[in-house]
Scaffold this motif. Structure first.
Motif, short mmCIF file in Angstrom:
data_model
loop_
_atom_site.label_atom_id
_atom_site.label_comp_id
_atom_site.label_asym_id
_atom_site.label_seq_id
_atom_site.Cartn_x
_atom_site.Cartn_y
_atom_site.Cartn_z
N MET A 29 1.26 -9.45 5.73
CA MET A 29 1.40 -11.18 5.78
C MET A 29 2.63 -11.37 6.62
SD MET A 29 -1.63 -12.31 4.96
CE MET A 29 -2.99 -11.28 4.56
N ILE A 50 7.84 -10.32 -1.65
CA ILE A 50 6.85 -9.75 -2.71
C ILE A 50 6.14 -10.97 -3.61
CG2 ILE A 50 7.86 -7.45 -3.43
CD1 ILE A 50 9.37 -9.07 -5.60
N ALA A 102 3.88 -3.29 -1.60
CA ALA A 102 4.74 -2.86 -0.21
C ALA A 102 5.95 -1.60 -0.72
CB ALA A 102 5.03 -3.92 0.45
P1 AMP Z 1 2.31 -1.24 2.82
O1 AMP Z 1 0.76 -0.55 3.02
O2 AMP Z 1 3.31 -0.50 2.24
O3 AMP Z 1 2.85 -1.75 4.24
O4 AMP Z 1 2.03 -2.50 1.90
C1 AMP Z 1 1.34 -3.59 1.94
C2 AMP Z 1 0.91 -4.37 0.99
O5 AMP Z 1 2.01 -5.10 0.70
C3 AMP Z 1 0.08 -5.42 1.16
O6 AMP Z 1 -1.31 -5.08 0.66
C4 AMP Z 1 0.16 -6.65 0.21
O7 AMP Z 1 0.12 -6.25 -1.25
C5 AMP Z 1 1.85 -6.39 0.35
N1 AMP Z 1 2.23 -7.15 1.23
C6 AMP Z 1 1.71 -7.86 2.27
N2 AMP Z 1 2.43 -8.44 3.41
C7 AMP Z 1 3.67 -8.26 2.45
C8 AMP Z 1 5.07 -8.87 3.16
N3 AMP Z 1 5.14 -9.47 4.00
N4 AMP Z 1 5.87 -8.50 2.26
C9 AMP Z 1 5.93 -7.71 1.10
N5 AMP Z 1 4.87 -7.28 0.93
C10 AMP Z 1 3.85 -7.56 1.49
#
Ligand code: AMP
Ligand code: MG
Length: 313
Positions: A228, A82, A140
C-alpha cells in the motif's frame, strides 16, 4: 506469517544439524505466535486491542522491532508504515479475496493510518496509540526478522554454512556451500514462477523481494497488489518487484517493501543517503510480459569483511 521457512545447512553431524534446525523452527513458531495479526492470542493482537486505551508493555525484542519499523517510516517519509493494517482490511487482503473500496471508504480508513499515532516509551518499554482504530501490521519486516533470529541460532550452534529462507521473499546466506564462493540464488521471473529471471551469489548477506505477484487480486486486467501507498491509501502501481540486499535480513525485508512504495527515483535518492544497500527493480515495460530491469547501489558501498554480493550490473 503465512509462509514456509526453509533451512539448508551443512555440517559433519547430521543428527546435530537436525536438532539445531528443529530449534530454529521452534523459534520461528514462537515469533509467529507473537507477531501474527491473525491470531487473537498473539502479543501483536493484544497491542492492537489495548494500546489506544492504555500503555501496553512490550516484550523487549518486539519493542526493538517496532522501533526499527518507526525509524524506517521516518526515514522514508512514511512510505513504509506498519499502521497500514486497516488499509489491508479495506482492500480485502485480511482473510479476504480482495475488493476495491470506494474513495470515501479509503478517505475514512486513512484517518486510522499513520505511524505518527504510535508512541513508544523506551524507558518503560511501552506502546501507546493516540487514536482508536490504529492497528499494527508487521507483514513487511517480521519474516526477515525471523530469518535473522534463525541465523543467530545456527551460528550459536557453530553452523557456518546454511541458507535460510522464508518463502521466496527473505533469504540469508550464511557462509557458502562446501567448495563454493557463495550461495547461488535465483530471482524468479515475475511472469513465470518456474523460471529464473537472474541468479545472484551471496555470502554472509541477505536479500528480500517484494513483488506484485506475491499477493494480489485482479479486476479485469488491473492488478491490485498487497503493498500500500500509505499516503494515497491505494495499492502501489508501476512496479513489478523490488529486491533489496543488506547485511541484516530484517533490514532487507523492510527495505524491499519501502523501495517498492518509494519507486525508482525516490529509491535512488534514498540509496544516495544510506550506505551498503544494493537493489534491483523490475519495472513494467511497454511490451506485454517484458520488464525493464534497473540495479541500484548505495553511493557509499563497502561490504563487511567476509561478505560477498554478486549481482549483474
Ligand atoms: P513484503 O512482502 O515484505 O513487501 O510485505 C508486504 C506486507 O507488508 C503486506 O502484506 C502488508 O502486510 C504490509 N504492508 C503493505 N504496505 C505496507 C507499507 N507501505 N509499509 C509497511 N508495510 C506494508
Ligand atoms: Mg518486506
Amino acid at each position: 506469517m503465512g509462509t514456509v521457512y526453509t533451512v539448508a545447512a551443512y555440517g559433519r553431524d547430521a543428527e546435530f544439524l537436525a536438532e539445531t534446525v528443529n530449534e530454529v523452527f521452534e523459534e520461528v513458531d514462537r515469533l509467529d505466535a507473537q507477531m501474527s495479526n491473525y491470531k487473537p492470542a498473539s502479543e501483536l493482537s493484544h497491542i492492537n486491542r489495548e494500546a489506544a486505551r492504555e500503555d501496553v508493555v512490550v516484550e523487549p525484542q518486539l519493542f526493538g522491532l517496532i522501533q526499527l519499523c518507526l525509524h524506517l517510516s521516518e526515514d522514508t517519509g512514511g512510505a513504509f508504515d506498519i499502521t497500514v493494517g486497516p488499509l489491508m482490511k479495506a482492500w480485502g487482503f485480511f482473510r479476504g479475496q480482495g475488493r476495491v473500496p470506494s474513495p470515501q471508504e479509503i478517505r475514512d480508513v486513512l484517518k486510522d493510518v499513520g505511524y505518527g499515532h504510535v508512541h513508544l516509551d523506551a524507558e518503560r518499554r511501552t506502546i501507546h496509540f493516540d487514536e482508536p482504530g490504529i492497528e499494527l501490521d508487521l507483514g513487511a519486516k517480521a519474516k526477515g526478522y525471523a530469518v535473522d533470529r534463525a541465523v543467530e541460532i545456527l551460528k550459536e550452534n557453530g553452523i557456518s554454512s546454511a541458507l535460510v529462507s522464508s518463502g521466496t521473499s527473505s533469504i540469508y546466506a550464511l557462509g557458502a556451500p562446501p567448495g563454493e564462493k557463495g550461495w547461488k540464488i535465483s530471482l524468479r521471473d515475475p511472469f513465470d514462477q518456474n523460471k529464473a529471471a537472474e541468479t545472484v551469489v551471496l555470502k554472509n548477506f541477505s536479500l528480500s523481494t517484494s513483488g506484485n505477484y506475491e499477493r494480489f487480486f485482479k479486476v479485469g486486467e488491473k492488478i491490485y497488489s498487497h503493498i500500500m501507498d500509505p499516503h494515497t491509501g491505494m495499492p502501489v502501481e508501476g512496479v513489478i518487484s523490488t529486491c533489496a540486499f543488506t547485511e541484516r535480513t530484517t533490514d532487507s525485508d523492510g527495505l524491499s517493501t519501502a523501495l517498492y512504495v518509494l519507486g525508482l527515483e525516490a529509491s535512488r535518492k534514498y540509496l544516495a543517503r544510506h550506505p551498503n544497500i544494493a537493489a534491483i527493480f523490475y519495472l513494467p515495460s511497454s511490451a506485454e510480459k517484458t520488464l525493464r530491469r534497473v540495479s541500484l547501489q548505495s553511493a557509499s558501498y563497502q561490504l563487511p569483511p567476509g561478505a560477498l554480493v554478486e549481482i549483474e550490473k
